[in-house]
Motif scaffolding. Structure first.
Motif, PDB file in Angstrom:
ATOM      1  N   CYS A 119      -8.506 -21.115  -5.042  1.00  0.00           N
ATOM      2  CA  CYS A 119      -9.729 -20.351  -5.161  1.00  0.00           C
ATOM      3  C   CYS A 119      -9.301 -18.899  -5.373  1.00  0.00           C
ATOM      4  N   TYR A 160     -13.768 -23.196  -1.835  1.00  0.00           N
ATOM      5  CA  TYR A 160     -13.352 -23.826  -3.132  1.00  0.00           C
ATOM      6  C   TYR A 160     -13.563 -22.560  -3.917  1.00  0.00           C
ATOM      7  N   GLY A 161     -14.354 -21.589  -3.795  1.00  0.00           N
ATOM      8  CA  GLY A 161     -14.780 -20.537  -4.687  1.00  0.00           C
ATOM      9  C   GLY A 161     -14.082 -19.368  -4.256  1.00  0.00           C
ATOM     10  N   ALA A 185     -14.534 -25.090  -9.995  1.00  0.00           N
ATOM     11  CA  ALA A 185     -13.378 -25.476  -9.441  1.00  0.00           C
ATOM     12  C   ALA A 185     -13.098 -26.843  -9.626  1.00  0.00           C
TER      13      ALA A 185
END
Length: 549
Positions: A383, A440-441, A406
C-alpha cells in the motif's frame, strides 16, 4: 536568432546548420559532401560556422570488430583543441573502450551511427578524475567540463551482457558492498560538469548504471530512450548532488532505479516521460533534496515502489508529484524517515496530486530481463506507506484527486499486525511475518499535517484490511474520502491520533465498523457529514474522542 546561444557568426543555429547539410550524406562514411578535417577546423577558427569533425577522417573503421577507441578519442581531442564543435559519428558500429568527452564538444550520433562498448574489461578505465563511489569504470565520461552535448538519432550501446556474472553491487536491502560487483563499466558518467545537453539519442545495454550525473549543474535531457535490462543494477538516471536538472519526453525501461536522486539534488523538473523497472522509479536517498517537481508521467510494470523516499539524516522538502498514471505496480508510494537524535533534519511539504494507481498482488519477472528477481515478502499486498519512526515526523503531506485500485487479498492477520519501528524500504518494513501491509490503501505513522482530499481507495479481490490506518497522526484533514469496506472489517483505523477532521467521507460497500479509534492519546476526531450507512457500526473504540456532527 540573435539571442540563441548556439547560433554562429553566419546567423545559423547549430541545429539549422546541421539540417542545411544533407544528413543522409553525413550518415555515409567518407561522403564527399563532408568538409575535410582541415577545412572544418579552419572554418571553426574563423568563426564562420561550427567545426565538424568526422571520426572516419581520424581513422575510425566502424566495422564492429576493429577497436576504434583511439580514433574516436583523437577526434574528440581535435574538436576540443579547436575550441569546440561537432564530433560526427556516421553510420557504422564503432567498437570502443573508455572515451572522454571534453568542454565545448557536441557528440552527434547520425542515423545508424553506434558507439558499441567493447566486451573486454581491459579496454575500460576507471579515471582518477571520477570518484570511485558505486564504481568508476566507465564507457563515456566527462569531468570538470563545460558545454557538453550528446545528440542525434544514433545509439550508445554498452553491450553489457558480457559483464553479467550473476552478481550485483549488493547496495540493496540486506546486501554487503564488501562482496559487491563494481568492476564493470557504467555507460555514461558526468562529474562536476556544467551545461550538459542530451537529446534524441538511444542508450542501451549498460553493464551497470546507464547515466551517473554527479555534482553537475544545468542538465537538460530531452527526447531520449533508455533500454537497460541486461545486468543487475541497470539504473536509468542516477543523479547525485546536482542542480538545475530538466528531463522531458523520455522513455526509460530499466532493471533498477529509473531516476535515482541521491544527495543534495535541487531545482529538478521531470515531465512527459514513461518509466518501467523491476525496482523503483523516483528514488530519494539521504541528503538535501528540495524544489523538485514530477508531472505528466506514466509508470508501468514497476515493482519495489515507484516513488520511494528514504530519509535518515536528511532534509527533504518541496516535492510535487502530479498527473501520474501507475499501471501494474506494487507499493506505489513509500516514505520512510528516521532522524534519530538529529534535530536538523526534516521531511516536509510533499504533495501527490492527480494520481491513478493500479496495483498487483506481488512483483512478477519481466520477460526481457535475463534473470529472475525473487520478490521480498513485504512486497505482497502493499500500500501507500508514510512511515516516521521514533521521534521523527513527516510534515505537511497531501494527497489530492488520488485513485488507488489495490489488488486485494489482504488477511485478518495482516490487518492485526504491529508495524515494526524501522524506516527501511517499504518492503523491509512489511517484511516480517505475517507478510504484507496492515492497510490496503494507506498506512501513515508519525505525520503532522496530513491532507487526503478527493481520494478513492478500492480493491479487486476480497480484502479484510482497513482502507486507511493512521498511527500517531495529528492535524489531518480528510475531505471527500471514498473507501471500500468489508463486512467483517473496520474501514478506518486511527491509533493515538488527534485533531482529525473527516468531512463528506463515503463507505462504498458494507463494513463492520466505519471508524475505530484506539489509544489513550486519541482526541478531537470529528466526523462531519458523509455517507456511512453501509457500516453495521459507525464508530468503535475510544468513543469519547469522536465527535459526530
Amino acid at each position: 536568432m540573435k539571442n540563441d546561444p548556439t547560433s554562429n557568426a553566419s546567423g545559423l543555429t547549430r541545429r539549422a546548420w546541421l539540417q542545411k547539410v544533407s544528413m543522409p550524406a553525413l550518415a555515409v562514411a567518407g561522403a564527399s559532401t563532408l568538409p575535410t578535417v582541415a577545412q572544418a577546423a579552419s572554418a571553426h577558427s574563423k568563426g564562420d560556422q561550427p567545426g565538424l569533425f568526422n571520426i572516419r577522417h581520424y581513422g575510425a573503421r566502424g566495422d564492429g570488430s576493429t577497436n576504434d577507441t583511439q580514433a574516436v578519442q583523437r577526434t574528440i581531442d581535435a574538436c576540443h583543441q579547436q575550441r569546440g564543435g561537432i564530433v560526427l559519428v556516421p553510420a557504422g558500429d564503432y567498437l570502443c573502450g573508455t572515451l572522454e568527452l571534453k568542454s565545448n564538444v557536441t557528440l552527434h550520433l547520425a542515423v545508424s551511427g553506434r558507439l558499441l562498448g567493447s566486451p573486454r574489461r581491459e579496454d575500460y578505465q576507471a579515471p582518477a578524475a571520477i570518484p570511485p563511489g558505486n564504481g568508476n569504470v566507465v564507457f563515456i565520461y566527462a569531468a570538470n567540463a563545460d558545454n557538453i552535448s550528446i545528440e542525434g538519432p544514433g545509439t550508445i550501446d554498452g553491450d553489457g551482457i558480457h559483464f553479467n556474472n550473476g552478481k550485483g553491487d549488493n547496495t540493496g536491502p540486506g546486501g554487503s558492498i564488501k562482496t559487491g560487483n563494481f568492476d564493470r563499466p557504467h555507460l555514461v558518467i558526468f562529474y562536476r560538469c556544467r551545461h550538459i545537453r542530451i537529446e534524441d539519442s538511444f542508450f542501451t545495454r549498460s553493464a551497470y548504471h546507464c547515466f551517473r550525473i554527479l555534482e553537475c549543474q544545468q542538465i537538460n535531457i530531452h527526447g531520449i530512450r533508455i533500454y537497460n535490462r541486461v545486468n543487475r543494477n541497470n539504473d536509468g538516471f542516477h543523479f547525485n548532488s546536482s542542480q538545475y536538472i530538466h528531463i522531458s519526453d523520455c522513455d526509460v525501461a530499466c532493471q533498477d532505479d529509473g531516476c535515482a536522486l541521491f544527495g543534495s539534488n535541487q531545482f529538478v523538473t521531470v515531465n512527459n516521460c514513461t518509466f518501467s523497472t523491476r525496482w523503483s522509479i523516483f528514488r530519494f536517498g539521504a541528503g538535501e533534496a528540495k524544489n523538485i517537481t514530477v508531472s505528466n508521467c506514466i509508470i508501468y510494470d514497476t515493482y519495489g515502489c515507484p516513488i520511494k523516499i528514504g530519509a535518515g539524516k536528511s532534509r527533504i522538502e518541496n516535492l510535487l508529484f502530479s498527473n501520474i498514471v501507475m499501471e501494474h505496480v506494487t507499493g506505489p508510494i513509500g516514505i520512510g524517515f528516521n532522524a534519530g537524535d538529529n534535530n536538523d533534519t526534516f521531511v516536509r511539504n510533499i504533495s501527490f496530486h492527480h494520481i491513478r494507481a493500479s496495483l498487483v498482488p506481488k512483483p512478477v519477472n519481466h520477460p526481457d530481463i535475463p534473470f529472475d528477481v525473487k520478490p521480498f515478502d513485504g512486497e505482497q499486498n502493499s500500500c501507500i506507506t508514510l512511515n516516521g519512526v521514533g521521534n521523527s515526523y513527516l510534515e505537511d503531506i497531501s494527497f489530492n484527486d488520488v485513485q488507488v485500485i489495490a489488488a486485494g487479498g489482504g488477511t485478518a492477520a495482516q490487518a492485526a499486525k504491529e508495524v515494526p519501528a524501522v524506516s527501511a524500504e517499504y518492503f523491509g518494513v512489511w517484511g516480517t511475518a505475517p507478510v504484507g501491509a496492515v492497510a490496503y490503501g494507506l498506512y501513515a505513522r508519525n505525520v503532522k499535517g496530513l491532507t487526503l482530499q478527493h481520494v478513492r481507495l478500492t480493491y479487486r479481490e476480497t480484502d479484510v484490511r482497513p482502507a486507511v490506518v493512521l498511527d500517531h497522526v495529528s492535524d489531518a484533514a480528510i475531505l471527500s474520502l471514498s473507501i471500500q469496506g468489508h463486512p467483517e472489517a473496520t474501514a478506518l483505523r486511527f491509533i493515538n491520533c488527534r485533531d482529525i477532521l473527516c468531512t463528506a467521507t463515503r463507505l462504498l460497500s458494507p463494513a463492520a465498523v466505519f471508524l475505530q479509534a484506539e489509544g489513550d492519546q486519541c482526541s478531537n476526531i470529528i466526523i462531519e457529514g458523509g455517507d456511512h450507512h453501509k457500516a453495521k457500526q459507525t464508530t468503535l473504540g475510544k468513543l469519547e474522542a469522536i465527535i459526530i456532527k
